[in-house]
Design a protein around this motif. Structure first.
Motif, PDB file in Angstrom:
ATOM      1  N   SER A  63       1.042  -1.342  -0.037  1.00  0.00           N
ATOM      2  CA  SER A  63      -0.014  -0.123  -0.078  1.00  0.00           C
ATOM      3  C   SER A  63       0.983   1.483  -0.169  1.00  0.00           C
ATOM      4  O   SER A  63       2.508   1.454   0.615  1.00  0.00           O
ATOM      5  N   CYS A  64       0.418   2.821  -0.693  1.00  0.00           N
ATOM      6  CA  CYS A  64       1.224   3.706  -0.537  1.00  0.00           C
ATOM      7  C   CYS A  64       0.835   4.885  -0.875  1.00  0.00           C
ATOM      8  O   CYS A  64      -0.867   4.451  -1.537  1.00  0.00           O
ATOM      9  N   GLY A  65       0.824   5.514  -0.231  1.00  0.00           N
ATOM     10  CA  GLY A  65       0.211   6.966  -0.420  1.00  0.00           C
ATOM     11  C   GLY A  65       0.645   8.267  -0.056  1.00  0.00           C
ATOM     12  O   GLY A  65       2.057   8.194   0.609  1.00  0.00           O
ATOM     13  N   SER A  66       0.257   9.033  -0.219  1.00  0.00           N
ATOM     14  CA  SER A  66       1.418  10.470   0.537  1.00  0.00           C
ATOM     15  C   SER A  66       0.582  10.550   1.716  1.00  0.00           C
ATOM     16  O   SER A  66      -0.186  10.099   2.568  1.00  0.00           O
ATOM     17  N   CYS A  67       1.844  11.383   2.664  1.00  0.00           N
ATOM     18  CA  CYS A  67       1.045  12.198   3.842  1.00  0.00           C
ATOM     19  C   CYS A  67       0.510  12.037   4.258  1.00  0.00           C
ATOM     20  O   CYS A  67       0.076  13.188   3.551  1.00  0.00           O
ATOM     21  N   PHE A 197      10.300  -3.558  -5.223  1.00  0.00           N
ATOM     22  CA  PHE A 197       8.782  -2.957  -5.199  1.00  0.00           C
ATOM     23  C   PHE A 197       7.903  -2.013  -6.440  1.00  0.00           C
ATOM     24  O   PHE A 197       9.097  -1.290  -7.444  1.00  0.00           O
ATOM     25  N   SER A 198       7.219  -2.155  -6.464  1.00  0.00           N
ATOM     26  CA  SER A 198       6.218  -1.462  -7.535  1.00  0.00           C
ATOM     27  C   SER A 198       4.845  -0.714  -6.760  1.00  0.00           C
ATOM     28  O   SER A 198       4.493  -1.361  -5.891  1.00  0.00           O
ATOM     29  N   ALA A 199       4.463   0.157  -6.559  1.00  0.00           N
ATOM     30  CA  ALA A 199       3.213   0.652  -6.217  1.00  0.00           C
ATOM     31  C   ALA A 199       2.675   2.130  -6.511  1.00  0.00           C
ATOM     32  O   ALA A 199       3.378   3.140  -6.990  1.00  0.00           O
ATOM     33  N   PHE A 200       1.552   2.141  -6.916  1.00  0.00           N
ATOM     34  CA  PHE A 200       0.505   3.391  -7.190  1.00  0.00           C
ATOM     35  C   PHE A 200       0.136   3.892  -5.565  1.00  0.00           C
ATOM     36  O   PHE A 200      -0.231   4.038  -4.574  1.00  0.00           O
ATOM     37  N   ILE A 201       0.449   5.359  -5.587  1.00  0.00           N
ATOM     38  CA  ILE A 201      -0.048   5.647  -4.805  1.00  0.00           C
ATOM     39  C   ILE A 201      -1.629   5.628  -4.501  1.00  0.00           C
ATOM     40  O   ILE A 201      -2.605   6.331  -5.021  1.00  0.00           O
ATOM     41  N   GLY A 202      -2.324   5.685  -3.399  1.00  0.00           N
ATOM     42  CA  GLY A 202      -3.517   5.477  -3.129  1.00  0.00           C
ATOM     43  C   GLY A 202      -3.650   4.334  -3.723  1.00  0.00           C
ATOM     44  O   GLY A 202      -5.223   4.314  -3.345  1.00  0.00           O
ATOM     45  N   ALA A 203      -3.209   3.394  -3.720  1.00  0.00           N
ATOM     46  CA  ALA A 203      -3.693   2.083  -4.332  1.00  0.00           C
ATOM     47  C   ALA A 203      -2.890   0.882  -3.667  1.00  0.00           C
ATOM     48  O   ALA A 203      -1.915   1.133  -2.996  1.00  0.00           O
ATOM     49  N   ASN A 204      -3.814  -0.127  -3.274  1.00  0.00           N
ATOM     50  CA  ASN A 204      -3.770  -1.913  -2.852  1.00  0.00           C
ATOM     51  C   ASN A 204      -3.740  -1.964  -3.215  1.00  0.00           C
ATOM     52  O   ASN A 204      -4.509  -2.942  -4.360  1.00  0.00           O
ATOM     53  N   ASN A 205      -3.016  -3.758  -2.884  1.00  0.00           N
ATOM     54  CA  ASN A 205      -2.594  -4.993  -3.312  1.00  0.00           C
ATOM     55  C   ASN A 205      -3.177  -5.996  -2.683  1.00  0.00           C
ATOM     56  O   ASN A 205      -1.692  -5.603  -2.093  1.00  0.00           O
TER      57      ASN A 205
END
Length: 205
Positions: A63-67, A197-205
């Motif tokens: 999971s990835c997000g902004s602060c 790693f790879s991720a999209f800010i605001g996206a979960n997998n």
């Protein structure tokens, strides 16, 4: 017996064949992009994603997000947090990670970053990059680890597309235990070998 006629057209044809074959040999295949929202982590020489001897698959969710403080101050839009949770891939356990790594206050740009020992809130005015490792037992925490800065470490953002929020990178570091669960069987030191790693800010997998 007919003698083979060497004509300019014949010579030109063979030159083209040789050039094509030579080009094929030198052409390198482009590396495949990292899967979306994925992590390939190696810890103490063992991959996180694998099938155990009993047939149970172990997987990683990212999971990835902004602060979280970005709504209070636009400064925080320039930083992101990244969490990777390891879990048993069957229904009863899928929602309960048993290991997780969290990175916080990582600058939202291509570059390499290092971590200090100890853990502070990820969104703060000085935005110092943070890293912490936890072990879990269902929904309860057990062990807590922090980065050992005296050993080689890095966290690299290698690809970034701000228009889509897509991020790719790699990391390596050593964690030391700062809190031990009463039933823990984990070692005092955990070494994360080169991982991706790879991720999209605001996206979960």
């Amino acid at each position: 017996m007919k003698r083979l006629q060497i004509t300019p057209t014949f010579v030109l044809g063979w030159v083209c064949v040789i050039l094509v074959l030579g080009c094929r040999k030198d052409t390198k295949e482009e590396p495949l992009p990292s899967p979306r929202n994925s992590a390939q982590i190696v810890m103490n020489g063992e991959p996180w994603n694998k099938v155990l001897p009993n047939g149970v698959a172990v997987a990683t969710r990212t999971s990835c997000g902004s602060c979280w403080a970005e709504r209070l101050d636009p400064l925080y839009k320039d930083f992101f947090t990244l969490a990777m949770h390891r879990y048993y891939d069957f229904e009863d356990y899928k929602k309960y990670p048993f290991e997780s790594i969290t990175f916080g206050a990582i600058p939202l740009k291509v570059g390499e970053y290092v971590f200090e020992e100890g853990y502070r809130p990820a969104c703060r005015p000085d935005t110092i990059p943070q890293a912490i490792f936890f072990t879990h037992e269902f929904d309860a925490g057990k062990d807590q680890y922090t980065v050992l800065p005296s050993e080689k470490q890095y966290f690299r953002v290698t690809k970034l597309d701000k228009s889509t929020g897509y991020i790719e990178g790699e990391f390596m570091m050593t964690f030391i235990r700062t809190r031990k669960g009463s039933t823990s069987t984990y070692p005092d030191t955990l070494r994360i070998q080169p991982s991706q790693f790879s991720a999209f800010i605001g996206a979960n997998n």
